[in-house]
Design a protein around this motif. Structure first.
Motif, mmCIF file in Angstrom:
data_model
loop_
_atom_site.group_PDB
_atom_site.id
_atom_site.type_symbol
_atom_site.label_atom_id
_atom_site.label_comp_id
_atom_site.label_asym_id
_atom_site.label_seq_id
_atom_site.Cartn_x
_atom_site.Cartn_y
_atom_site.Cartn_z
ATOM 1 N N PRO A 30 0.780 -1.203 -0.071
ATOM 2 C CA PRO A 30 0.022 0.169 -0.077
ATOM 3 C C PRO A 30 0.823 1.231 0.055
ATOM 4 N N PHE A 31 1.948 1.116 0.635
ATOM 5 C CA PHE A 31 2.631 2.298 0.767
ATOM 6 C C PHE A 31 3.699 2.647 -0.599
ATOM 7 N N TYR A 32 3.930 1.637 -1.012
ATOM 8 C CA TYR A 32 4.572 1.622 -2.624
ATOM 9 C C TYR A 32 3.548 2.222 -3.402
ATOM 10 N N GLU A 33 2.388 1.853 -3.426
ATOM 11 C CA GLU A 33 1.213 2.535 -4.293
ATOM 12 C C GLU A 33 1.224 3.956 -4.051
ATOM 13 N N ARG A 34 1.130 4.072 -2.824
ATOM 14 C CA ARG A 34 1.032 5.783 -2.465
ATOM 15 C C ARG A 34 2.456 6.454 -3.085
ATOM 16 N N LEU A 35 3.608 5.767 -2.859
ATOM 17 C CA LEU A 35 4.848 6.403 -3.406
ATOM 18 C C LEU A 35 4.529 6.730 -5.001
ATOM 19 N N ARG A 36 4.237 5.651 -5.647
ATOM 20 C CA ARG A 36 4.031 5.753 -7.308
ATOM 21 C C ARG A 36 3.057 6.794 -7.660
ATOM 22 N N ASP A 37 2.045 7.002 -6.926
ATOM 23 C CA ASP A 37 1.134 7.859 -7.269
ATOM 24 C C ASP A 37 1.376 9.245 -6.844
ATOM 25 N N GLU A 38 1.727 9.259 -5.532
ATOM 26 C CA GLU A 38 2.018 10.775 -5.023
ATOM 27 C C GLU A 38 3.589 11.241 -4.881
ATOM 28 N N HIS A 39 4.551 10.576 -4.725
ATOM 29 C CA HIS A 39 5.848 11.077 -4.726
ATOM 30 C C HIS A 39 6.861 10.092 -5.636
ATOM 31 N N PRO A 40 6.866 10.178 -6.830
ATOM 32 C CA PRO A 40 7.493 9.168 -7.702
ATOM 33 C C PRO A 40 8.887 9.507 -7.424
ATOM 34 N N ILE A 41 9.334 10.507 -7.139
ATOM 35 C CA ILE A 41 10.749 10.961 -6.712
ATOM 36 C C ILE A 41 10.536 11.417 -5.049
ATOM 37 N N HIS A 42 10.863 10.466 -4.250
ATOM 38 C CA HIS A 42 10.775 10.620 -2.972
ATOM 39 C C HIS A 42 12.230 10.913 -2.150
ATOM 40 N N TYR A 43 12.110 11.768 -1.286
ATOM 41 C CA TYR A 43 13.474 12.026 -0.715
ATOM 42 C C TYR A 43 13.341 11.725 0.837
ATOM 43 N N ASN A 44 14.210 10.898 1.490
ATOM 44 C CA ASN A 44 14.192 10.766 2.906
ATOM 45 C C ASN A 44 15.402 11.890 3.366
ATOM 46 N N GLU A 45 14.942 12.703 4.022
ATOM 47 C CA GLU A 45 15.985 13.668 4.586
ATOM 48 C C GLU A 45 16.660 13.275 5.714
ATOM 49 N N TYR A 50 17.358 9.147 -2.011
ATOM 50 C CA TYR A 50 15.941 9.398 -2.925
ATOM 51 C C TYR A 50 15.439 7.718 -3.177
ATOM 52 N N VAL A 51 14.266 7.859 -3.448
ATOM 53 C CA VAL A 51 13.422 6.673 -3.898
ATOM 54 C C VAL A 51 13.021 6.703 -5.070
ATOM 55 N N LEU A 52 13.239 5.691 -5.937
ATOM 56 C CA LEU A 52 12.319 5.782 -7.477
ATOM 57 C C LEU A 52 11.416 4.411 -7.181
ATOM 58 N N SER A 53 10.153 4.662 -7.456
ATOM 59 C CA SER A 53 9.102 3.607 -7.381
ATOM 60 C C SER A 53 8.256 3.385 -8.643
ATOM 61 N N ARG A 54 8.600 3.962 -9.788
ATOM 62 C CA ARG A 54 7.931 3.587 -10.784
ATOM 63 C C ARG A 54 8.497 2.649 -11.728
ATOM 64 N N VAL A 305 20.185 14.793 -11.817
ATOM 65 C CA VAL A 305 19.364 13.960 -12.575
ATOM 66 C C VAL A 305 17.917 14.697 -12.466
ATOM 67 N N GLU A 306 17.263 15.088 -13.698
ATOM 68 C CA GLU A 306 16.155 15.721 -13.464
ATOM 69 C C GLU A 306 14.955 14.660 -13.844
ATOM 70 N N LEU A 307 13.977 14.601 -12.859
ATOM 71 C CA LEU A 307 12.856 13.461 -12.902
ATOM 72 C C LEU A 307 11.627 14.145 -12.379
ATOM 73 N N HIS A 308 10.239 13.926 -13.072
ATOM 74 C CA HIS A 308 9.481 14.643 -12.455
ATOM 75 C C HIS A 308 9.305 15.670 -11.746
ATOM 76 N N GLY A 309 9.945 16.727 -12.475
ATOM 77 C CA GLY A 309 10.251 17.980 -12.002
ATOM 78 C C GLY A 309 11.030 18.376 -10.571
ATOM 79 N N THR A 310 11.814 17.137 -10.305
ATOM 80 C CA THR A 310 12.581 17.083 -9.164
ATOM 81 C C THR A 310 14.128 16.992 -9.547
ATOM 82 N N THR A 311 15.056 17.608 -8.931
ATOM 83 C CA THR A 311 16.446 17.479 -9.393
ATOM 84 C C THR A 311 17.201 16.674 -8.146
ATOM 85 N N ILE A 312 17.804 15.287 -8.649
ATOM 86 C CA ILE A 312 18.536 14.571 -7.836
ATOM 87 C C ILE A 312 19.887 14.999 -7.784
#
Length: 410
Positions: A30-45, A50-54, A305-312
């Protein structure tokens, strides 16, 4: 097609991917689904990765080692290699170094070489399945993991490497020490260091012995491998041993347990496999897809790296969630969360992709195929598993079972 078992209401996690979160470990999807839909480029500060989920993002990252490097280790920890205190193995290298070593290793470790092991593997499975049947008939408790799922890959890897039977009990502690990842990261590092030291000491001595007196085992073949005058050092061979034990031991054990759980949840598809064993190879790919044994591995960016409007930024650890990509409906369709042994599978992520595609994939596929062929022909549906007493592996990065109580009916 049978429908999935009823599910409870999904847990909504705080939108921070923490691999050590117990709730996430218990049910990550369920959390992976939420990452894919809401945070495809996720950052754990807090942990600084960073996390890629798609699926598409992970697939492209794995095939671009010039941008997403393996040379800084495969976990989100930035100083992973230095903490272990060892030079990197070939899985922690980029081309051209990785290409050179892999070419030499695959010269000795060919599918044909592995194919020669099939009679040995099959006899081992037959013996252990029959032993489970006898114990169950005598009223003894039988644990599928200890009875066959764990001993099978240990035997195969030891056989490939030429380890004598009396030394094979060392494998499981080494594998557990290297692949463990609990909330106590400092303890995990100490366990991993001890496991690596034990492995290096044992196989270092074996390399020296095989160079002096070659036999027919894989280590002997690796000491003799040569392409255009290029050969493997002892450390290169140790890296192969590391990969085989850490990557091949508990992963196959977990694959067997995960597959049995899904067949329990989809009994109609289980019956199809029993009636038509020719479906087993494609079913194995579906088992690998729907429940990735290795939930994900990391890379380090060599440039921004630029992905989904986020710079890694360059130099960032990026964790590729294989298990999330393998259930991404953008690639697999609306039934991505359901088992379908007839699914047309192009390229799942469970063996990675690109230059680091799992070097032992053909071994794992053979083991699990033989396991299902013999379990199907010798036991069929005549067994019960007490899933309420089964025990999940408590790991941040691998998914499987440590205990599966099974009773085989007469």
């Amino acid at each position: 097609m049978d429908t999935a078992a009823p599910t409870e209401e999904k847990i909504v996690y705080d939108p921070i991917y923490d691999p050590f979160n117990p709730e996430l470990i218990a049910d990550p999807y369920p959390f992976y689904e939420r990452l894919r839909d809401e945070h495809p480029i996720h950052y754990n500060e807090r942990m600084d990765f960073y996390v890629l989920s798609r699926y598409d993002d992970i697939f492209r990252a794995l095939r671009k080692p010039q941008i997403f490097s393996s040379a800084q280790g495969l976990t989100p920890a930035k100083d992973e290699i230095s903490q272990l205190g060892i030079p990197p193995t070939f899985i922690m290298m980029d081309p051209p170094d990785h290409t050179r070593l892999r070419r030499l290793i695959t010269k000795a470790f060919t599918p044909d070489t592995v194919k020669e092991l099939e009679p040995t593997i099959r006899q081992f499975v037959v013996d252990h399945v029959e032993a489970m049947k006898r114990k169950s008939a005598d009223g003894e408790d039988v644990d599928l993991v200890q009875a066959i799922a764990s001993p099978l890959p240990t035997m195969v890897v030891a056989n490939i490497l030429g380890v004598p039977p009396e030394d094979r009990e060392k494998f499981d502690p080494w594998s557990d020490g290297i692949t463990s990842a609990s909330a106590d990261f400092a303890l995990d590092v100490q366990q991993a260091i001890g496991a690596v030291q034990g492995l290096v000491s044992y196989f270092g001595a074996m390399c020296q012995a095989r160079r002096a007196n070659p036999t027919e085992d894989m280590i002997s073949k690796l000491t003799q491998a040569e392409i255009d005058g290029d050969t493997l050092t002892d450390w290169d061979i140790l890296g192969f041993c590391f990969v085989m034990i850490a990557g091949g031991n508990d992963t196959t054990t977990n694959l067997i347990g995960n597959s049995m759980k899904f067949l329990h949840e989809y009994p109609d598809q289980h019956r199809e496999l029993l009636q038509d064993p020719s479906l087993i190879p494609n079913a194995i790919e579906e088992f690998l897809r729907i429940e990735s044994v290795v939930q994900g591995l990391s890379r380090t960016t060599k440039e921004d790296v630029e992905l989904h409007g986020t710079t890694i930024p360059a130099g960032s650890k990026v964790h590729n969630l294989y298990a999330s990509g393998n259930r991404d409906p953008r690639h697999w369709g609306d039934n991505a969360d359901e088992l379908d042994i007839h699914r047309e599978i192009d390229r799942h992520l469970s063996f990675a992709q690109g230059p680091h595609f799992c070097i032992g994939a053909h071994v794992a596929r053979m083991m699990i195929r033989i396991y299902f062929e013999e379990m199907g022909s010798r036991i069929g549906e005549n067994f019960e598993i007490d899933w309420d007493r089964a025990e999940r592996r408590q790991s941040a990065f691998t998914r499987g079972f440590t205990k599966i109580p099974i009773q085989i009916k007469a």
